[in-house]
Design a protein around this motif. Structure first.
Motif, PDB file in Angstrom:
ATOM      1  N   ALA A  79      25.051  39.947  22.259  1.00 26.67           N
ATOM      2  CA  ALA A  79      25.592  41.246  21.854  1.00 26.67           C
ATOM      3  C   ALA A  79      26.420  41.100  20.588  1.00 26.67           C
ATOM      4  O   ALA A  79      26.996  40.041  20.321  1.00 26.67           O
ATOM      5  N   LEU A  80      26.468  42.195  19.816  1.00 22.62           N
ATOM      6  CA  LEU A  80      27.246  42.245  18.577  1.00 22.62           C
ATOM      7  C   LEU A  80      27.841  43.650  18.480  1.00 22.62           C
ATOM      8  O   LEU A  80      27.108  44.625  18.318  1.00 22.62           O
ATOM      9  N   ILE A  81      29.168  43.753  18.592  1.00 26.41           N
ATOM     10  CA  ILE A  81      29.856  45.046  18.612  1.00 26.41           C
ATOM     11  C   ILE A  81      30.935  45.039  17.543  1.00 26.41           C
ATOM     12  O   ILE A  81      31.833  44.190  17.566  1.00 26.41           O
ATOM     13  N   SER A  82      30.867  45.981  16.606  1.00 27.26           N
ATOM     14  CA  SER A  82      31.869  46.097  15.546  1.00 27.26           C
ATOM     15  C   SER A  82      32.669  47.374  15.731  1.00 27.26           C
ATOM     16  O   SER A  82      32.100  48.440  15.996  1.00 27.26           O
TER      17      SER A  82
ATOM     18  N   GLY B 161      20.461  43.934  16.716  1.00 29.65           N
ATOM     19  CA  GLY B 161      21.374  44.495  15.722  1.00 29.65           C
ATOM     20  C   GLY B 161      22.752  44.711  16.326  1.00 29.65           C
ATOM     21  O   GLY B 161      23.051  44.255  17.424  1.00 29.65           O
ATOM     22  N   ALA B 162      23.585  45.410  15.585  1.00 28.47           N
ATOM     23  CA  ALA B 162      24.979  45.612  16.004  1.00 28.47           C
ATOM     24  C   ALA B 162      25.229  47.048  16.424  1.00 28.47           C
ATOM     25  O   ALA B 162      24.626  47.978  15.888  1.00 28.47           O
ATOM     26  N   VAL B 163      26.119  47.197  17.382  1.00 21.64           N
ATOM     27  CA  VAL B 163      26.662  48.505  17.735  1.00 21.64           C
ATOM     28  C   VAL B 163      27.954  48.699  16.944  1.00 21.64           C
ATOM     29  O   VAL B 163      28.789  47.789  16.878  1.00 21.64           O
ATOM     30  N   ILE B 164      28.112  49.854  16.323  1.00 21.69           N
ATOM     31  CA  ILE B 164      29.326  50.137  15.560  1.00 21.69           C
ATOM     32  C   ILE B 164      30.093  51.260  16.239  1.00 21.69           C
ATOM     33  O   ILE B 164      29.548  52.339  16.501  1.00 21.69           O
TER      34      ILE B 164
ATOM     35  N   ALA C  61      28.993  38.665  12.061  1.00 14.13           N
ATOM     36  CA  ALA C  61      30.354  39.078  12.390  1.00 14.13           C
ATOM     37  C   ALA C  61      31.342  38.602  11.332  1.00 14.13           C
ATOM     38  O   ALA C  61      32.224  39.357  10.897  1.00 14.13           O
ATOM     39  N   LEU C  62      31.207  37.349  10.905  1.00 15.64           N
ATOM     40  CA  LEU C  62      32.081  36.822   9.864  1.00 15.64           C
ATOM     41  C   LEU C  62      31.823  37.502   8.522  1.00 15.64           C
ATOM     42  O   LEU C  62      32.757  37.768   7.751  1.00 15.64           O
ATOM     43  N   GLY C  63      30.551  37.790   8.246  1.00 13.73           N
ATOM     44  CA  GLY C  63      30.227  38.470   6.989  1.00 13.73           C
ATOM     45  C   GLY C  63      30.875  39.835   6.897  1.00 13.73           C
ATOM     46  O   GLY C  63      31.409  40.214   5.844  1.00 13.73           O
ATOM     47  N   LEU C  64      30.866  40.592   7.993  1.00 14.42           N
ATOM     48  CA  LEU C  64      31.515  41.903   7.993  1.00 14.42           C
ATOM     49  C   LEU C  64      33.030  41.759   7.872  1.00 14.42           C
ATOM     50  O   LEU C  64      33.687  42.550   7.186  1.00 14.42           O
ATOM     51  N   SER C  65      33.588  40.733   8.514  1.00 16.08           N
ATOM     52  CA  SER C  65      35.047  40.542   8.462  1.00 16.08           C
ATOM     53  C   SER C  65      35.520  40.119   7.079  1.00 16.08           C
ATOM     54  O   SER C  65      36.703  40.247   6.754  1.00 16.08           O
ATOM     55  N   GLU C  66      34.617  39.603   6.244  1.00 19.05           N
ATOM     56  CA  GLU C  66      34.987  39.201   4.890  1.00 19.05           C
ATOM     57  C   GLU C  66      35.127  40.399   3.942  1.00 19.05           C
ATOM     58  O   GLU C  66      35.834  40.326   2.948  1.00 19.05           O
TER      59      GLU C  66
ATOM     60  N   ILE D  67      32.891  41.796  17.929  1.00 15.50           N
ATOM     61  CA  ILE D  67      32.775  41.013  19.159  1.00 15.50           C
ATOM     62  C   ILE D  67      31.384  40.410  19.221  1.00 15.50           C
ATOM     63  O   ILE D  67      30.389  41.098  18.971  1.00 15.50           O
ATOM     64  N   VAL D  68      31.321  39.126  19.540  1.00 16.30           N
ATOM     65  CA  VAL D  68      30.040  38.429  19.629  1.00 16.30           C
ATOM     66  C   VAL D  68      29.908  37.808  21.012  1.00 16.30           C
ATOM     67  O   VAL D  68      30.818  37.122  21.481  1.00 16.30           O
TER      68      VAL D  68
END
Length: 278
Positions: free
Chosen positions: A134-137, A176-179, A211-216, A223-224
């Protein structure tokens, strides 16, 4: 000039009383807005503003028939509001009688925060045990609209059941990610920018790099959940918190989302910088 003359004739007591009167009115309006925020009454207020603007425009343009219609809507609209929102008005009057009208907004806000954190924690715990990736932003100050546009729009209430269903393998939205935007699920199956930092550990997969790319580039919280190990990680501002146990994850998520930034933790936090691997 007459207005200023009347103002200068006021005593300091009258000035203080007028200031207090204005402040009380603003306070009451602010509390009422916070109470109706997130309810269907907000849509009603938007409709009222549209009608008032239309009434003013038609009056200025001399559109007699349209102006008469808008005037009738405003004249009888107050009665319609009482009828439509009778349950809400009754509850508000009951809260006034109990002295809880203004306490309700802060309590409701705290309850909603608890519900959101609990929903995310419950879904992450479920997926971690079953090794469901899972990938949640979660959007904060920096907008994520450009990434939301890459996914499938949802605009849904955030619940643990919905988050779990989205990431079930072999379903249309799992990749993909949930935003999360404004405490709602804005979109699923979104694409996030991958980090190209050479300091990231090679054992980290695409989800961690995204996740790190978005945080940059944003201040979003991501959340991963690892599909290979079931480990739970959090990223924010280029920092990666790995292998978080359930209690620590919930505490850290709450601080990042609704409270001050947490203090660095040597056990779970690895900086992306210097010679350290993320």
């Amino acid at each position: 000039m007459a207005f200023f003359e009347r103002f200068t004739d006021l005593t300091w007591v009258e000035v203080l009383v007028n200031i207090l009167d204005i402040l009380l009115v603003w306070y009451v309006l602010y509390k009422l807005i916070t109470i109706i925020k997130g309810t269907k009454a907000v849509q009603l207020l938007k409709g009222v503003f549209v009608v008032v603007i239309a009434w003013f425009v038609t009056k200025q343009l001399g559109l007699t028939t349209m102006y008469w219609i808008m005037e009738q809507v405003l004249t009888w609209g107050f009665l319609a509001v009482i009828i439509i929102f009778q349950p809400e008005l009754r509850r508000a009057l009951e809260q006034i009688g109990r002295g809880k009208l203004f306490a309700r907004s802060s309590m409701a806000e705290e309850e909603e925060r608890d519900r959101l954190v609990e929903a995310v924690t419950k879904s992450v715990g479920y997926m971690a045990k079953r090794r469901i990736g899972a990938l949640i932003s979660i959007e904060r100050e920096t907008g994520l609209s450009e990434y939301i546009e890459t996914g499938i729009p949802m605009h849904s209430n955030l619940t643990s059941e919905l988050l779990i269903n989205i990431f079930i393998p072999n379903t249309p939205l799992h990749d993909g990610a949930v935003i999360v935007q404004q405490e709602r699920i804005a979109a699923a199956a979104c694409y996030l920018p991958l980090s190209e930092s050479p300091f990231i550990s090679k054992e980290l997969g695409t989800r961690h790099r995204a996740a790190l790319g978005l945080s940059e580039v944003t201040d979003a919280i991501t959340i991963v959940v690892s599909e290979e190990t079931g480990a739970v990680s959090l990223t924010r501002n280029g920092d990666l918190h790995r292998n978080l146990p359930p209690e620590e994850f919930e505490t850290l998520l709450r601080k990042m989302w609704f409270g001050p930034a947490p203090e660095p933790q040597a056990a779970s936090k690895r900086k992306r910088g210097g010679k350290k691997n993320g």
